[in-house]
Motif scaffolding. Structure first.
Motif, PDB file in Angstrom:
ATOM      1  N   ALA A   1      71.920  26.601  43.299  1.00  0.00           N
ATOM      2  CA  ALA A   1      70.864  27.447  43.864  1.00  0.00           C
ATOM      3  C   ALA A   1      69.886  27.852  42.778  1.00  0.00           C
ATOM      4  CB  ALA A   1      71.467  28.694  44.511  1.00  0.00           C
ATOM      5  N   VAL A   2      68.635  28.016  43.161  1.00  0.00           N
ATOM      6  CA  VAL A   2      67.611  28.578  42.286  1.00  0.00           C
ATOM      7  C   VAL A   2      67.324  29.994  42.765  1.00  0.00           C
ATOM      8  CG1 VAL A   2      65.193  28.462  41.591  1.00  0.00           C
ATOM      9  CG2 VAL A   2      66.558  26.388  41.646  1.00  0.00           C
TER      10      VAL A   2
ATOM     11  N   ALA B   1      63.515  23.897  41.346  1.00  0.00           N
ATOM     12  CA  ALA B   1      64.426  23.406  42.383  1.00  0.00           C
ATOM     13  C   ALA B   1      64.623  21.900  42.280  1.00  0.00           C
ATOM     14  CB  ALA B   1      63.883  23.786  43.762  1.00  0.00           C
ATOM     15  N   LYS B   2      63.555  21.177  41.958  1.00  0.00           N
ATOM     16  CA  LYS B   2      63.677  19.724  41.790  1.00  0.00           C
ATOM     17  C   LYS B   2      64.541  19.383  40.579  1.00  0.00           C
ATOM     18  CE  LYS B   2      59.214  18.602  43.933  1.00  0.00           C
ATOM     19  NZ  LYS B   2      57.832  18.082  43.703  1.00  0.00           N
ATOM     20  N   ASN B   3      64.257  20.047  39.472  1.00  0.00           N
ATOM     21  CA  ASN B   3      65.013  19.762  38.247  1.00  0.00           C
ATOM     22  C   ASN B   3      66.483  20.160  38.372  1.00  0.00           C
ATOM     23  OD1 ASN B   3      62.653  18.821  37.079  1.00  0.00           O
ATOM     24  ND2 ASN B   3      62.172  20.791  36.121  1.00  0.00           N
TER      25      ASN B   3
ATOM     26  N   GLN C   1      68.128  20.309  41.189  1.00  0.00           N
ATOM     27  CA  GLN C   1      68.712  19.686  42.383  1.00  0.00           C
ATOM     28  C   GLN C   1      69.356  20.755  43.274  1.00  0.00           C
ATOM     29  OE1 GLN C   1      71.372  16.652  40.886  1.00  0.00           O
ATOM     30  NE2 GLN C   1      69.692  15.239  40.447  1.00  0.00           N
ATOM     31  N   ALA C   2      68.576  21.785  43.526  1.00  0.00           N
ATOM     32  CA  ALA C   2      69.083  22.954  44.253  1.00  0.00           C
ATOM     33  C   ALA C   2      69.254  22.670  45.733  1.00  0.00           C
ATOM     34  CB  ALA C   2      68.139  24.132  44.050  1.00  0.00           C
ATOM     35  N   GLU C   3      70.279  23.262  46.302  1.00  0.00           N
ATOM     36  CA  GLU C   3      70.486  23.221  47.749  1.00  0.00           C
ATOM     37  C   GLU C   3      69.695  24.307  48.456  1.00  0.00           C
ATOM     38  OE1 GLU C   3      75.027  21.487  48.118  1.00  0.00           O
ATOM     39  OE2 GLU C   3      74.694  23.646  48.196  1.00  0.00           O
ATOM     40  N   VAL C   4      69.435  25.396  47.736  1.00  0.00           N
ATOM     41  CA  VAL C   4      68.770  26.539  48.353  1.00  0.00           C
ATOM     42  C   VAL C   4      68.002  27.307  47.289  1.00  0.00           C
ATOM     43  CG1 VAL C   4      70.671  28.171  48.025  1.00  0.00           C
ATOM     44  CG2 VAL C   4      69.123  28.474  49.971  1.00  0.00           C
ATOM     45  N   VAL C   5      66.952  27.998  47.729  1.00  0.00           N
ATOM     46  CA  VAL C   5      66.177  28.892  46.872  1.00  0.00           C
ATOM     47  C   VAL C   5      66.221  30.280  47.487  1.00  0.00           C
ATOM     48  CG1 VAL C   5      63.884  29.452  45.981  1.00  0.00           C
ATOM     49  CG2 VAL C   5      64.642  27.072  46.048  1.00  0.00           C
ATOM     50  N   VAL C   6      66.522  31.284  46.680  1.00  0.00           N
ATOM     51  CA  VAL C   6      66.529  32.680  47.134  1.00  0.00           C
ATOM     52  C   VAL C   6      65.580  33.458  46.232  1.00  0.00           C
ATOM     53  CG1 VAL C   6      67.902  34.747  47.541  1.00  0.00           C
ATOM     54  CG2 VAL C   6      68.895  32.497  47.967  1.00  0.00           C
ATOM     55  N   VAL C   7      64.653  34.182  46.832  1.00  0.00           N
ATOM     56  CA  VAL C   7      63.638  34.897  46.065  1.00  0.00           C
ATOM     57  C   VAL C   7      63.680  36.374  46.403  1.00  0.00           C
ATOM     58  CG1 VAL C   7      61.911  34.353  47.824  1.00  0.00           C
ATOM     59  CG2 VAL C   7      61.154  35.061  45.553  1.00  0.00           C
ATOM     60  N   THR C   8      63.477  37.207  45.382  1.00  0.00           N
ATOM     61  CA  THR C   8      63.342  38.651  45.570  1.00  0.00           C
ATOM     62  C   THR C   8      62.061  39.097  44.891  1.00  0.00           C
ATOM     63  OG1 THR C   8      65.724  38.998  45.636  1.00  0.00           O
ATOM     64  CG2 THR C   8      64.367  40.906  45.152  1.00  0.00           C
ATOM     65  N   SER C   9      61.062  39.427  45.696  1.00  0.00           N
ATOM     66  CA  SER C   9      59.769  39.829  45.168  1.00  0.00           C
ATOM     67  C   SER C   9      59.120  40.762  46.184  1.00  0.00           C
ATOM     68  CB  SER C   9      58.900  38.584  44.917  1.00  0.00           C
ATOM     69  OG  SER C   9      57.650  38.944  44.341  1.00  0.00           O
ATOM     70  N   ASN C  10      57.836  41.051  45.989  1.00  0.00           N
ATOM     71  CA  ASN C  10      57.120  41.836  46.997  1.00  0.00           C
ATOM     72  C   ASN C  10      56.927  40.976  48.243  1.00  0.00           C
ATOM     73  OD1 ASN C  10      54.462  40.331  46.765  1.00  0.00           O
ATOM     74  ND2 ASN C  10      54.686  41.072  44.672  1.00  0.00           N
ATOM     75  N   PRO C  11      56.575  41.571  49.384  1.00  0.00           N
ATOM     76  CA  PRO C  11      56.493  40.794  50.632  1.00  0.00           C
ATOM     77  C   PRO C  11      55.597  39.568  50.541  1.00  0.00           C
ATOM     78  CG  PRO C  11      56.416  43.128  51.119  1.00  0.00           C
ATOM     79  CD  PRO C  11      56.366  43.014  49.626  1.00  0.00           C
TER      80      PRO C  11
ATOM     81  N   ARG D   1      59.854  25.585  51.505  1.00  0.00           N
ATOM     82  CA  ARG D   1      60.200  24.912  52.756  1.00  0.00           C
ATOM     83  C   ARG D   1      59.283  23.719  53.011  1.00  0.00           C
ATOM     84  NH1 ARG D   1      61.488  30.173  56.675  1.00  0.00           N
ATOM     85  NH2 ARG D   1      63.466  30.721  55.639  1.00  0.00           N
ATOM     86  N   ALA D   2      58.005  23.852  52.651  1.00  0.00           N
ATOM     87  CA  ALA D   2      57.085  22.727  52.790  1.00  0.00           C
ATOM     88  C   ALA D   2      57.470  21.576  51.867  1.00  0.00           C
ATOM     89  CB  ALA D   2      55.652  23.184  52.498  1.00  0.00           C
ATOM     90  N   ALA D   3      58.068  21.910  50.718  1.00  0.00           N
ATOM     91  CA  ALA D   3      58.504  20.886  49.767  1.00  0.00           C
ATOM     92  C   ALA D   3      59.886  20.339  50.095  1.00  0.00           C
ATOM     93  CB  ALA D   3      58.491  21.454  48.350  1.00  0.00           C
ATOM     94  N   GLY D   4      60.519  20.852  51.142  1.00  0.00           N
ATOM     95  CA  GLY D   4      61.803  20.326  51.577  1.00  0.00           C
ATOM     96  C   GLY D   4      63.017  21.073  51.067  1.00  0.00           C
ATOM     97  N   PHE D   5      62.814  22.264  50.497  1.00  0.00           N
ATOM     98  CA  PHE D   5      63.934  23.054  49.992  1.00  0.00           C
ATOM     99  C   PHE D   5      64.164  24.272  50.896  1.00  0.00           C
ATOM    100  CE2 PHE D   5      62.324  20.929  46.181  1.00  0.00           C
ATOM    101  CZ  PHE D   5      63.498  20.388  45.673  1.00  0.00           C
ATOM    102  N   PRO D   6      65.359  24.450  51.437  1.00  0.00           N
ATOM    103  CA  PRO D   6      65.642  25.679  52.195  1.00  0.00           C
ATOM    104  C   PRO D   6      65.427  26.897  51.307  1.00  0.00           C
ATOM    105  CG  PRO D   6      67.397  24.062  52.465  1.00  0.00           C
ATOM    106  CD  PRO D   6      66.524  23.557  51.359  1.00  0.00           C
ATOM    107  N   ALA D   7      64.721  27.877  51.809  1.00  0.00           N
ATOM    108  CA  ALA D   7      64.392  29.048  50.996  1.00  0.00           C
ATOM    109  C   ALA D   7      64.498  30.310  51.836  1.00  0.00           C
ATOM    110  CB  ALA D   7      62.989  28.915  50.397  1.00  0.00           C
ATOM    111  N   PHE D   8      64.927  31.378  51.182  1.00  0.00           N
ATOM    112  CA  PHE D   8      65.097  32.661  51.863  1.00  0.00           C
ATOM    113  C   PHE D   8      64.600  33.782  50.960  1.00  0.00           C
ATOM    114  CE2 PHE D   8      68.388  29.788  53.370  1.00  0.00           C
ATOM    115  CZ  PHE D   8      68.243  29.878  54.746  1.00  0.00           C
ATOM    116  N   GLY D   9      63.995  34.762  51.579  1.00  0.00           N
ATOM    117  CA  GLY D   9      63.564  35.957  50.874  1.00  0.00           C
ATOM    118  C   GLY D   9      63.785  37.155  51.764  1.00  0.00           C
ATOM    119  N   PRO D  10      63.658  38.358  51.224  1.00  0.00           N
ATOM    120  CA  PRO D  10      63.885  39.557  52.041  1.00  0.00           C
ATOM    121  C   PRO D  10      62.894  39.644  53.184  1.00  0.00           C
ATOM    122  CG  PRO D  10      62.865  40.122  49.940  1.00  0.00           C
ATOM    123  CD  PRO D  10      63.256  38.689  49.851  1.00  0.00           C
TER     124      PRO D  10
END
Length: 558
Positions: A446-447, A520-522, A524-534, A545-554
């Motif tokens: 994960a990234v 994420a490419k380097n 080879q992440a399965e998922v990206v999780v981000v914590t930032s402002n909205p 998600r547009a680049a093909g990586f599942p991603a989640f944020g708050p």
């Protein structure tokens, strides 16, 4: 004609409000070697990826025939870059009658820089005026998992209610209050930190195997992150069922006046709770929402017990009250529903305790609160100065052994008070809860992306053994200056491909979405999780998600 010497100062640090400019005259650089332990900087595609632990100064002198320009910059290169933050950039123009044209050209360049910086600041101010609520509610999409869960749950309740009203669902018609209590139980479980801690643990244990398909893991993550949609939908549905039940009782000649009064008050309290949770009120008046939601809910629960007991004791045929017996009480469905609702409601409160803490403030922008006891990675906790007033959730940093701590950015009254008036004791909830960061344990690689103090929810993944192999990307301003040496040490000692820190005090603020996709490419992440402002979280999630990586944020109702 003599031109007076002048000085143009932009901001406070090397980052100049996002204006990038190059000075390619005869450059002579004198750099001081980085201290021991410094993660080396690399210039890749015009950006810097490193951790500048100390404010060593590199002086770059730009000399022409008639102009002497001196600037203090961190990276010792022939390009001066700036970021969204402010910077110290001093331009001294000395008199020289022999080359007035060159002097005018340099002055024009300096004025252009100042003009670009001013335009950049105006654009930032205009962007900051964009409604944060709009970003949270509208820009995240009309068909998010949260909204779909709300719609599905409410639609199912609405269908059952319509069938009951039209006489096609007799069971619901004569047990409308049970359907209301069932919805209250569901919304309670969706917000029970103890219950969800168990659910998250079971999910990670069951789905955390490499053989489990990735789409199942991401679908589960989306569902668990969006349980608030079921919570809010059940709240609205419970009010609808109570109104229907109250209407039926008003039409019945055998109903007790006491029942009608209590049922009306319960309905009004739940309706008030729903209104206080409306996004605009919750966003603009969060303390009002929190206290109304809590105390109205507690009062409604107490009245629900009164209602259940009186219902068991009441004989509708004679319209009299008989002596209540335990046998009759425990044989009622509404009793057990009320009991379970009460259990999960009071469980977090019976676990609260006042503990001694050590609070230090490495700067006026953040504080570090230390507690006893190790905590697993991805777990969050709540603290309060006054337990009946307000609670604040923070990510927990722990090596899983003897202690843990919270990093609180000074952004509100409570967190600013931790810096200006550090307490010796705080109230804590013994039941720590699991959120989106805990679900990282379900993935293999994960990234994790954070800005500012949001790094706290991810640091435990570096400090203790975890199921997931993570790559951490942190974009912040002034690592040691704002967060102290202790946080710096936690980030050091890791391979540069595993930990990447972009300090905007010494390098241009990067495009977070772009560097996240690259990481994420380097990795080879399965998922990206981000914590930032909205807005930042939204942009990173969309780009990944547009680049093909599942991603989640708050999300707004996380």
């Amino acid at each position: 004609m003599e031109m007076p010497s002048m000085m143009i100062t932009l901001g406070r640090s090397i980052s100049c409000q996002g204006v990038s400019f190059d000075l390619h005259h005869n450059i002579e650089s004198t750099s001081h070697p980085p201290p021991v332990g410094l993660i080396s900087g690399e210039q890749q595609n015009g950006r810097w990826v490193w951790i500048p632990w100390t404010r060593s100064t590199v002086t770059t002198t730009i000399t022409t025939t008639t102009t002497t320009t001196t600037s203090k910059v961190f990276p010792s290169v022939g390009v001066v870059s700036s970021s969204d933050d402010s910077c110290d950039f001093k331009l001294d123009i000395k008199d020289d009658d022999d080359d007035e044209d060159r002097k005018k050209l340099t002055l024009r360049a300096a004025l252009d820089i100042e003009k670009q910086s001013s335009l950049r600041r105006k654009k930032q101010q205009a962007a900051s005026r964009e409604s944060r609520l709009s970003i949270i509610l509208v820009d995240q999409g009309l068909f998010t998992v949260y909204k779909r869960l709300f719609a599905v749950c409410f639609t199912l309740n609405l269908i059952a209610l319509v069938l009951a009203i039209t006489g096609h669902f007799p069971y619901a018609k004569y047990r409308a209050k049970l359907f209301a209590m069932g919805n209250i139980l569901a919304l309670t479980l969706c917000r029970s930190e103890a219950f969800l801690r168990i659910v998250f643990w079971v999910v990670v244990k069951m789905l955390g195997w490499p053989c489990v398909p990735l789409f199942i893991k991401t679908a589960t993550t989306s569902f668990l992150q969006s349980l608030g949609g079921i919570h809010s939908s059940c709240g609205v549905s419970s009010v609808a069922w109570l109104v229907y039940s109250l209407t039926l009782n008003l039409k019945s000649s055998s109903s007790s006046v006491v029942f009608l009064i209590i049922a009306s008050i319960i309905t009004a309290l739940l309706a008030l709770s729903c209104l206080s949770a409306f996004p605009v009120i919750r966003h603009l008046h969060h303390n009002v929402f929190e206290r109304t939601h809590r105390f109205a809910g507690w009062l409604a629960l107490a009245l629900l017990w009164v209602f259940v007991i009186l219902t068991v004791d009441y004989d509708p045929k004679t319209k009299t009250y008989h002596g209540i017996t335990l046998y009759r009480l425990v044989g009622r469905e509404d009793f057990w529903l009320t009991f379970v609702i009460t259990f999960f409601t009071i469980l977090p409160w019976v676990s609260i305790k006042r503990v001694s803490v050590s609070v230090t403030a490495p700067s006026r922008h953040a504080s570090i609160i230390k507690f006893q006891g190790g905590i697993p990675a991805g777990i969050l906790g709540r603290i309060s100065r006054s337990p009946l007033s307000e609670w604040h959730a923070f990510g927990i940093i722990s090596d899983g052994k003897d202690s843990h701590m919270m990093l609180a950015g000074a952004v509100g009254d409570f967190t600013k008070g931790l810096v200006s008036d550090p307490p010796s004791h705080l109230w804590v909830r013994g039941v720590h809860f699991a959120g989106l960061p805990y679900l990282v344990n379900m993935y293999n690689r994960a990234v994790l992306v954070a800005t500012g103090s949001g790094i706290c929810v991810f640091l435990s993944f570096l400090l203790q053994p975890c199921n997931a192999d993570v790559c951490l990307v942190w974009v912040t301003k002034g690592v040691e200056e704002n967060f102290g040496n202790e946080i710096k040490e936690m980030m050091s000692g890791h391979p540069k491909e595993k930990v990447m820190v972009y300090d905007t005090m010494v390098c241009a603020r990067p495009n977070i979405a772009e560097i996240t996709i690259e990481a994420a490419k380097n990795w080879q992440a399965e998922v990206v999780v981000v914590t930032s402002n909205p807005q930042g979280s939204r942009d990173v999630v969309r780009a990944c998600r547009a680049a093909g990586f599942p991603a989640f944020g708050p999300i707004w109702d996380s």
